[in-house]
Write a protein that holds these residues in place. Structure first.
Motif, PDB file in Angstrom:
ATOM      1  N   MET A   1       0.851  -1.185   0.000  1.00 14.16           N
ATOM      2  CA  MET A   1       0.000   0.000   0.000  1.00 14.16           C
ATOM      3  C   MET A   1       0.895   1.246   0.000  1.00 14.16           C
ATOM      4  SD  MET A   1      -1.305   0.462   3.941  1.00 14.16           S
ATOM      5  CE  MET A   1      -0.134   0.894   5.241  1.00 14.16           C
ATOM      6  N   PHE A   2       0.287   2.403  -0.318  1.00 17.50           N
ATOM      7  CA  PHE A   2       1.012   3.663  -0.273  1.00 17.50           C
ATOM      8  C   PHE A   2       0.691   4.410   1.023  1.00 17.50           C
ATOM      9  CE2 PHE A   2       1.141   2.989  -4.891  1.00 17.50           C
ATOM     10  CZ  PHE A   2       2.499   3.236  -5.111  1.00 17.50           C
ATOM     11  N   ALA A   3       1.674   5.158   1.522  1.00 18.60           N
ATOM     12  CA  ALA A   3       1.510   5.898   2.770  1.00 18.60           C
ATOM     13  C   ALA A   3       2.353   7.164   2.731  1.00 18.60           C
ATOM     14  CB  ALA A   3       1.927   5.034   3.960  1.00 18.60           C
ATOM     15  N   ALA A   4       1.950   8.165   3.515  1.00 23.72           N
ATOM     16  CA  ALA A   4       2.761   9.374   3.690  1.00 23.72           C
ATOM     17  C   ALA A   4       3.978   9.015   4.532  1.00 23.72           C
ATOM     18  CB  ALA A   4       1.936  10.458   4.375  1.00 23.72           C
ATOM     19  N   TYR A   5       5.142   9.447   4.096  1.00 22.47           N
ATOM     20  CA  TYR A   5       6.363   8.994   4.775  1.00 22.47           C
ATOM     21  C   TYR A   5       7.445  10.058   4.681  1.00 22.47           C
ATOM     22  CZ  TYR A   5       8.557   4.933   6.971  1.00 22.47           C
ATOM     23  OH  TYR A   5       9.092   4.063   7.874  1.00 22.47           O
ATOM     24  N   LEU A  61       2.333   8.914   9.380  1.00 23.99           N
ATOM     25  CA  LEU A  61       1.579  10.070   9.848  1.00 23.99           C
ATOM     26  C   LEU A  61       0.073   9.816   9.780  1.00 23.99           C
ATOM     27  CD1 LEU A  61       3.603  12.848   7.988  1.00 23.99           C
ATOM     28  CD2 LEU A  61       3.764  12.264  10.409  1.00 23.99           C
ATOM     29  N   GLY A  62      -0.683  10.618  10.531  1.00 27.32           N
ATOM     30  CA  GLY A  62      -2.137  10.550  10.434  1.00 27.32           C
ATOM     31  C   GLY A  62      -2.808  10.082  11.702  1.00 27.32           C
ATOM     32  N   LEU A  63      -3.528  10.996  12.389  1.00 30.75           N
ATOM     33  CA  LEU A  63      -4.176  10.677  13.657  1.00 30.75           C
ATOM     34  C   LEU A  63      -5.677  10.431  13.523  1.00 30.75           C
ATOM     35  CD1 LEU A  63      -2.405  13.229  16.040  1.00 30.75           C
ATOM     36  CD2 LEU A  63      -1.660  10.960  15.282  1.00 30.75           C
ATOM     37  N   GLU A  64      -6.171  10.409  12.299  1.00 34.91           N
ATOM     38  CA  GLU A  64      -7.595  10.144  12.085  1.00 34.91           C
ATOM     39  C   GLU A  64      -7.796   9.651  10.659  1.00 34.91           C
ATOM     40  OE1 GLU A  64      -9.538  13.927  12.762  1.00 34.91           O
ATOM     41  OE2 GLU A  64      -7.765  14.934  11.978  1.00 34.91           O
ATOM     42  N   ALA A  65      -8.891   8.955  10.452  1.00 31.91           N
ATOM     43  CA  ALA A  65      -9.167   8.410   9.124  1.00 31.91           C
ATOM     44  C   ALA A  65     -10.653   8.144   8.973  1.00 31.91           C
ATOM     45  CB  ALA A  65      -8.380   7.117   8.902  1.00 31.91           C
ATOM     46  N   ALA A  66     -11.093   8.174   7.722  1.00 32.23           N
ATOM     47  CA  ALA A  66     -12.459   7.776   7.378  1.00 32.23           C
ATOM     48  C   ALA A  66     -12.390   6.843   6.187  1.00 32.23           C
ATOM     49  CB  ALA A  66     -13.307   9.005   7.050  1.00 32.23           C
ATOM     50  N   GLY A  83     -17.492  -3.521   4.751  1.00 30.23           N
ATOM     51  CA  GLY A  83     -18.198  -2.506   3.985  1.00 30.23           C
ATOM     52  C   GLY A  83     -18.775  -1.367   4.807  1.00 30.23           C
ATOM     53  N   ASP A  84     -18.823  -1.509   6.126  1.00 35.10           N
ATOM     54  CA  ASP A  84     -19.355  -0.425   6.960  1.00 35.10           C
ATOM     55  C   ASP A  84     -18.526   0.850   6.773  1.00 35.10           C
ATOM     56  OD1 ASP A  84     -21.395  -1.901   8.044  1.00 35.10           O
ATOM     57  OD2 ASP A  84     -20.397  -2.304   9.961  1.00 35.10           O
ATOM     58  N   ALA A  85     -19.209   1.995   6.683  1.00 37.56           N
ATOM     59  CA  ALA A  85     -18.536   3.292   6.596  1.00 37.56           C
ATOM     60  C   ALA A  85     -18.189   3.754   8.008  1.00 37.56           C
ATOM     61  CB  ALA A  85     -19.430   4.310   5.902  1.00 37.56           C
ATOM     62  N   VAL A  86     -16.902   3.941   8.263  1.00 39.58           N
ATOM     63  CA  VAL A  86     -16.445   4.232   9.622  1.00 39.58           C
ATOM     64  C   VAL A  86     -15.419   5.365   9.620  1.00 39.58           C
ATOM     65  CG1 VAL A  86     -16.861   1.907  10.511  1.00 39.58           C
ATOM     66  CG2 VAL A  86     -14.660   2.444   9.428  1.00 39.58           C
ATOM     67  N   MET A  87     -15.229   5.943  10.787  1.00 48.25           N
ATOM     68  CA  MET A  87     -14.152   6.905  11.010  1.00 48.25           C
ATOM     69  C   MET A  87     -13.489   6.542  12.327  1.00 48.25           C
ATOM     70  SD  MET A  87     -16.490  10.256  11.750  1.00 48.25           S
ATOM     71  CE  MET A  87     -17.813  10.227  12.984  1.00 48.25           C
ATOM     72  N   ALA A  88     -12.239   6.972  12.493  1.00 44.63           N
ATOM     73  CA  ALA A  88     -11.492   6.488  13.648  1.00 44.63           C
ATOM     74  C   ALA A  88     -10.485   7.502  14.154  1.00 44.63           C
ATOM     75  CB  ALA A  88     -10.766   5.195  13.291  1.00 44.63           C
ATOM     76  N   LEU A  89     -10.318   7.495  15.476  1.00 44.00           N
ATOM     77  CA  LEU A  89      -9.233   8.199  16.149  1.00 44.00           C
ATOM     78  C   LEU A  89      -8.037   7.261  16.206  1.00 44.00           C
ATOM     79  CD1 LEU A  89      -8.299  10.612  17.999  1.00 44.00           C
ATOM     80  CD2 LEU A  89      -9.142   9.237  19.920  1.00 44.00           C
ATOM     81  N   LEU A  90      -6.847   7.758  15.848  1.00 44.78           N
ATOM     82  CA  LEU A  90      -5.669   6.900  15.730  1.00 44.78           C
ATOM     83  C   LEU A  90      -4.465   7.512  16.450  1.00 44.78           C
ATOM     84  CD1 LEU A  90      -5.913   6.500  11.847  1.00 44.78           C
ATOM     85  CD2 LEU A  90      -6.708   4.802  13.521  1.00 44.78           C
ATOM     86  N   PRO A  91      -3.522   6.678  16.925  1.00 46.07           N
ATOM     87  CA  PRO A  91      -2.246   7.199  17.416  1.00 46.07           C
ATOM     88  C   PRO A  91      -1.250   7.434  16.281  1.00 46.07           C
ATOM     89  CG  PRO A  91      -2.343   4.844  17.776  1.00 46.07           C
ATOM     90  CD  PRO A  91      -3.681   5.237  17.194  1.00 46.07           C
ATOM     91  N   GLY A  92      -1.615   7.005  15.069  1.00 42.82           N
ATOM     92  CA  GLY A  92      -0.774   7.140  13.885  1.00 42.82           C
ATOM     93  C   GLY A  92      -1.277   6.213  12.796  1.00 42.82           C
ATOM     94  N   GLY A  93      -0.761   6.399  11.574  1.00 40.33           N
ATOM     95  CA  GLY A  93      -1.063   5.474  10.495  1.00 40.33           C
ATOM     96  C   GLY A  93      -2.212   5.842   9.592  1.00 40.33           C
ATOM     97  N   GLY A  94      -2.865   6.978   9.811  1.00 42.61           N
ATOM     98  CA  GLY A  94      -4.063   7.311   9.058  1.00 42.61           C
ATOM     99  C   GLY A  94      -3.838   7.744   7.629  1.00 42.61           C
ATOM    100  N   GLN A  95      -2.654   8.280   7.327  1.00 40.45           N
ATOM    101  CA  GLN A  95      -2.395   8.779   5.978  1.00 40.45           C
ATOM    102  C   GLN A  95      -1.766   7.676   5.124  1.00 40.45           C
ATOM    103  OE1 GLN A  95      -0.387  12.541   6.678  1.00 40.45           O
ATOM    104  NE2 GLN A  95      -2.073  13.153   8.030  1.00 40.45           N
ATOM    105  N   ALA A  96      -2.560   6.635   4.951  1.00 38.81           N
ATOM    106  CA  ALA A  96      -2.159   5.446   4.196  1.00 38.81           C
ATOM    107  C   ALA A  96      -3.420   4.809   3.628  1.00 38.81           C
ATOM    108  CB  ALA A  96      -1.422   4.466   5.103  1.00 38.81           C
TER     109      ALA A  96
END
Length: 339
Positions: A1-5, A61-66, A83-96
């Motif tokens: 996968m691709f991620a911000a790095y 990087l990334g502290l949140e994701a949808a 398939g559920d549409a979700v959003m999440a609070l993260l300690p990291g990893g969201g920009q991937a």
């Protein structure tokens, strides 16, 4: 996968899209296919080497994701399905393109909301909700001073203060930002660059001051904060944009008002239970889901709404960082993740 790095700490020019291993969900975790994330000051600090992720967290990087549920780890309770549409609070990893999340930290995306809009909710709104209710114990009728009122946290806090039937007062650095905070529900707003916000706050409150201050600025504001804080007020510090070194008789001023200082960092709270805060983030997410999320729905004019300033594709992550460093954004800067 691709991620911000980034390979070494430094400026935005060090950021790029890197191909990395796609994570596998562990015990009680959900794999989320990310459609959008959002930028936070913590991402800028981490890129500069000044805010490493908590132990065990992703260094992406990334502290949140949808996005949408793409896989379930062993031991999941069954509350989420593929398939559920979700959003999440993260300690990291969201920009991937994918991230794993403990199932208790996922929230459903409100009806009729896009992934872009949803990505602007988790970090800012959970931070504001936590500061106001878990830390500040805001009460109906209280006056709340919100610094950086046009930021993601600020715009969320204005609306949550209104929801609590309290009175939001803000500071911001431009007339455009002050107008945006007024539209979001601020009762009053003051430009910290060309007026003494403490004098203006005292004038607005007829000398009584504010009951709560949400402060992400720190050292340079301490005297003005205490000047306009009411007796028995709560000063809540959740950031130190101006540093943390205070010169002056802080404790005597604080004592004279019987005021209290609270500090809060949401990211570093571990997902594991502690003696004082058992499953803190899960309790926070559950309370927010039950008490706040329903107000994002409700026809053409929902009571609450996230504010998206701009959207950048993941490959333009450096440009997004530069935009935040210019401090011109009103609301959230969102990162769109490629399919």
């Amino acid at each position: 996968m691709f991620a911000a790095y980034f390979d070494c700490p430094g400026g935005p020019e060090n950021l790029y899209m890197k191909e990395v291993m796609k994570p596998d969900p562990g015990e009680g975790e959900v794999l989320v296919k990310v459609s959008a994330s959002a930028l936070n000051r913590a991402d800028l600090l981490q890129r500069r080497g000044k805010y490493p992720p908590p132990k065990g967290a992703s260094d992406i990087l990334g502290l949140e994701a949808a996005g949408s549920v793409a896989g379930l780890g062993p031991g999941c309770s069954g509350r989420w399905k593929i398939g559920d549409a979700v959003m999440a609070l993260l300690p990291g990893g969201g920009q991937a393109q994918y991230v794993t999340v403990p199932e208790g930290l996922l929230m459903p995306i409100p009806k009729d909301m896009t992934f872009i809009q949803a990505a602007a909710i988790p970090e800012a709104w959970l931070t504001a909700f936590q500061l106001l209710h878990f830390v500040g114990k805001v009460q109906e009728g209280e006056r709340v001073l919100i610094h950086a009122g046009a930021s993601g946290v600020g715009m969320a806090a204005i609306q949550l203060v209104r929801l609590a039937k309290a009175i939001p007062i803000v500071t911001a650095g431009t007339q455009e930002k002050l107008e945006a905070t007024t539209n979001a529900g601020a009762a009053a707003g003051f430009n910290y660059k060309n007026e003494d916000f403490s004098e203006k706050v005292l004038e607005f409150t007829q000398g009584s001051g504010v009951d709560i201050i949400l402060d992400c600025v720190g050292a340079s504001y301490w005297e003005k904060n205490l000047s306009c804080l009411s007796t028995d007020g709560r000063w809540i510090i959740y950031g130190l944009l101006s540093g943390g070194e205070v010169h002056g008789d802080l404790l005597a001023r604080l004592l004279s008002k019987r005021a209290s200082i609270h500090t809060s960092l949401l990211r570093s709270r571990d997902k594991e239970a502690s003696v004082l805060f058992p499953q803190y983030k899960e309790r926070l997410v559950r309370a927010f889901t039950e008490e706040v999320l329903p107000h994002f729905s409700g026809g053409p004019s929902p009571l609450l709404q996230p504010f998206v300033d701009s959207v950048y594709p993941l490959h333009a992550i450096a440009e997004a960082h530069r935009a935040m460093e210019e401090n011109k954004n009103i609301g959230k800067i969102v990162i769109e993740i490629p399919v």
